[in-house]
Scaffold this active site. Structure first.
Site, PDB file in Angstrom:
ATOM      1  CG  ASP A  22      37.934  49.798  43.903  1.00 27.84           C
ATOM      2  OD1 ASP A  22      37.801  48.596  44.218  1.00 27.84           O
ATOM      3  OD2 ASP A  22      38.867  50.215  43.204  1.00 27.84           O
ATOM      4  NE  ARG A  26      42.422  48.164  47.105  1.00 31.85           N
ATOM      5  CZ  ARG A  26      42.166  49.234  46.374  1.00 31.85           C
ATOM      6  NH1 ARG A  26      42.963  50.272  46.437  1.00 31.85           N
ATOM      7  NH2 ARG A  26      41.092  49.260  45.586  1.00 31.85           N
ATOM      8  CG  HIS A  39      32.945  41.722  48.748  1.00 35.42           C
ATOM      9  ND1 HIS A  39      33.392  42.848  48.100  1.00 35.42           N
ATOM     10  CD2 HIS A  39      33.639  40.686  48.207  1.00 35.42           C
ATOM     11  CE1 HIS A  39      34.308  42.505  47.206  1.00 35.42           C
ATOM     12  NE2 HIS A  39      34.488  41.207  47.262  1.00 35.42           N
ATOM     13  CG  LEU A 133      17.740  58.372  45.738  1.00 33.69           C
ATOM     14  CD1 LEU A 133      18.647  59.403  45.095  1.00 33.69           C
ATOM     15  CD2 LEU A 133      18.411  57.823  46.996  1.00 33.69           C
TER      16      LEU A 133
HETATM   17  C1  IPE Z   1      35.171  48.423  39.604  1.00 33.47           C
HETATM   18  O1  IPE Z   1      36.043  48.004  40.585  1.00 33.47           O
HETATM   19  C2  IPE Z   1      33.907  47.626  39.661  1.00 33.47           C
HETATM   20  C3  IPE Z   1      33.045  47.844  40.834  1.00 33.47           C
HETATM   21  C4  IPE Z   1      33.254  48.705  41.776  1.00 33.47           C
HETATM   22  C5  IPE Z   1      31.870  47.023  40.872  1.00 33.47           C
HETATM   23  P1  IPE Z   1      37.193  46.950  40.299  1.00 33.47           P
HETATM   24  O2  IPE Z   1      37.916  46.750  41.578  1.00 33.47           O
HETATM   25  O3  IPE Z   1      36.630  45.741  39.662  1.00 33.47           O
HETATM   26  O4  IPE Z   1      38.090  47.731  39.238  1.00 33.47           O
HETATM   27  P2  IPE Z   1      39.581  47.487  38.757  1.00 33.47           P
HETATM   28  O5  IPE Z   1      39.669  46.071  38.304  1.00 33.47           O
HETATM   29  O6  IPE Z   1      40.460  47.738  39.933  1.00 33.47           O
HETATM   30  O7  IPE Z   1      39.804  48.476  37.676  1.00 33.47           O
HETATM   31  C1  IPE Z   2      34.844  46.737  45.348  1.00 32.39           C
HETATM   32  O1  IPE Z   2      35.888  46.323  46.138  1.00 32.39           O
HETATM   33  C2  IPE Z   2      33.743  45.724  45.235  1.00 32.39           C
HETATM   34  C3  IPE Z   2      33.579  45.121  43.903  1.00 32.39           C
HETATM   35  C4  IPE Z   2      34.328  45.334  42.858  1.00 32.39           C
HETATM   36  C5  IPE Z   2      32.478  44.188  43.747  1.00 32.39           C
HETATM   37  P1  IPE Z   2      37.039  45.375  45.594  1.00 32.39           P
HETATM   38  O2  IPE Z   2      36.620  43.968  45.818  1.00 32.39           O
HETATM   39  O3  IPE Z   2      37.386  45.702  44.186  1.00 32.39           O
HETATM   40  O4  IPE Z   2      38.225  45.740  46.565  1.00 32.39           O
HETATM   41  P2  IPE Z   2      39.768  45.868  46.209  1.00 32.39           P
HETATM   42  O5  IPE Z   2      39.877  46.809  45.061  1.00 32.39           O
HETATM   43  O6  IPE Z   2      40.248  44.512  45.844  1.00 32.39           O
HETATM   44  O7  IPE Z   2      40.387  46.400  47.450  1.00 32.39           O
HETATM   45 MG    MG Z   3      38.720  46.960  43.357  1.00 30.27          MG
END
Ligand code: IPE
Ligand code: IPE
Ligand code: MG
Length: 251
Positions: A22, A26, A39, A133
């Site tokens: 995650d 940001r 990403h 793995l």
């Molecule tokens: C969880 O992250 C899903 C993945 C990392 C693929 P999100 O960014 O979607 O989760 P929430 O919405 O903040 O809970």
């Molecule tokens: C995780 O990063 C990637 C996926 C959920 C696919 P985010 O895209 O959720 O990044 P934030 O949480 O908005 O920073």
């Molecule tokens: Mg996120």
């Protein structure tokens, strides 16, 4: 980057690590870039985590790449994530082969773009005999969807008299989850400072150790992963027993 290998006890490694990757959005925002830039830069952290697990001897790594809820994101972002998946699979096949890594997936793949389904099937087939793995990508994965799916499949079997209600136990449920071939999660890591599970492996983390770090996913590297393992190794996993009972077993 510090080399933390010598601080890790190779005899008590977590057998199965799961990561909620995650913070890409940001990370991009901090640099005044669009979310998809985050990403794209997250792919490097995926490679580093896989290689670190292979290097230290972790047997199972499961990565949350796309949740059932992530379809609700802007169309362009979803499209970019899917095309990143296809291009990374193409590019990383060599890394997987070199490190003897077997690719696996969990989640409902039917709703992914055809191209992604084809690429996944190809890499899964090519890496199926690898033994070091098992790398599992959670794609269009949601724990609640998974559990609904299990209940439907078990109900069908009961109706068709392949199974009785009394037969249903934890083992049968385990065998019908997407994760049927994987052991329980030992260590679950979430990056970016969020302290929630977001519908990931709810059944499978019943006794996992949870580790949260503020590091945003694109910055995550071997040192961060090893730090999580070191932290995990300092904990006492009691599985409902008392500390004294656990100490006796370890004697
Ligand atoms: C969880 O992250 C899903 C993945 C990392 C693929 P999100 O960014 O979607 O989760 P929430 O919405 O903040 O809970
Ligand atoms: C995780 O990063 C990637 C996926 C959920 C696919 P985010 O895209 O959720 O990044 P934030 O949480 O908005 O920073
Ligand atoms: Mg996120």
């Amino acid at each position: 980057m510090k080399d933390l290998t010598n601080q890790i006890n190779k005899n008590t490694l977590p057998n199965h690590i799961a990561i909620i990757m995650d913070g890409n959005g940001r990370w991009a925002k901090q640099q005044n870039q669009p979310r998809v830039f985050g990403h794209k830069n997250g792919v490097g952290a995926v490679r580093k985590s896989i290689e670190a697990c292979a290097k230290i001897g972790v047997n199972y790594l499961t990565l949350y790449a796309f949740s059932t809820e992530n379809w609700n994101r802007p169309k362009l972002e979803v499209k970019t994530l899917m095309s990143l998946l296809v291009s990374s699979l193409k590019k990383e096949l060599k890394t997987l082969q070199k490190n003897n890594i077997k690719l696996n997936t969990i989640g409902n793949l039917e709703n992914l773009p055809k191209k992604a389904q084809i690429e996944l099937a190809d890499v899964i087939e090519k890496t199926k005999n690898n033994t070091a793995l098992t790398l599992t990508l959670a794609l269009n994965y949601g724990s609640r969807e998974e559990i609904v799916n299990v209940i439907k499949n078990l109900s069908k079997k009961v109706v068709n008299k392949e199974l009785t209600i009394e037969d249903i136990d934890e083992k049968i449920i385990n065998n019908h989850l997407y994760t049927f071939s994987l052991p329980d999660v030992d260590l679950m890591i979430r990056t970016s400072g969020e302290k929630r599970i977001s519908n990931f492996l709810l059944w499978q983390i019943a006794y996992a150790e949870l580790y949260f770090t503020d590091t945003l996913w694109p910055d995550f590297n071997e040192e961060n992963l090893f730090q999580a393992i070191i932290d995990y190794q300092k904990r006492e996993r009691r599985f409902g027993k008392t500390s004294e009972q656990i100490e006796k077993i370890n004697d």
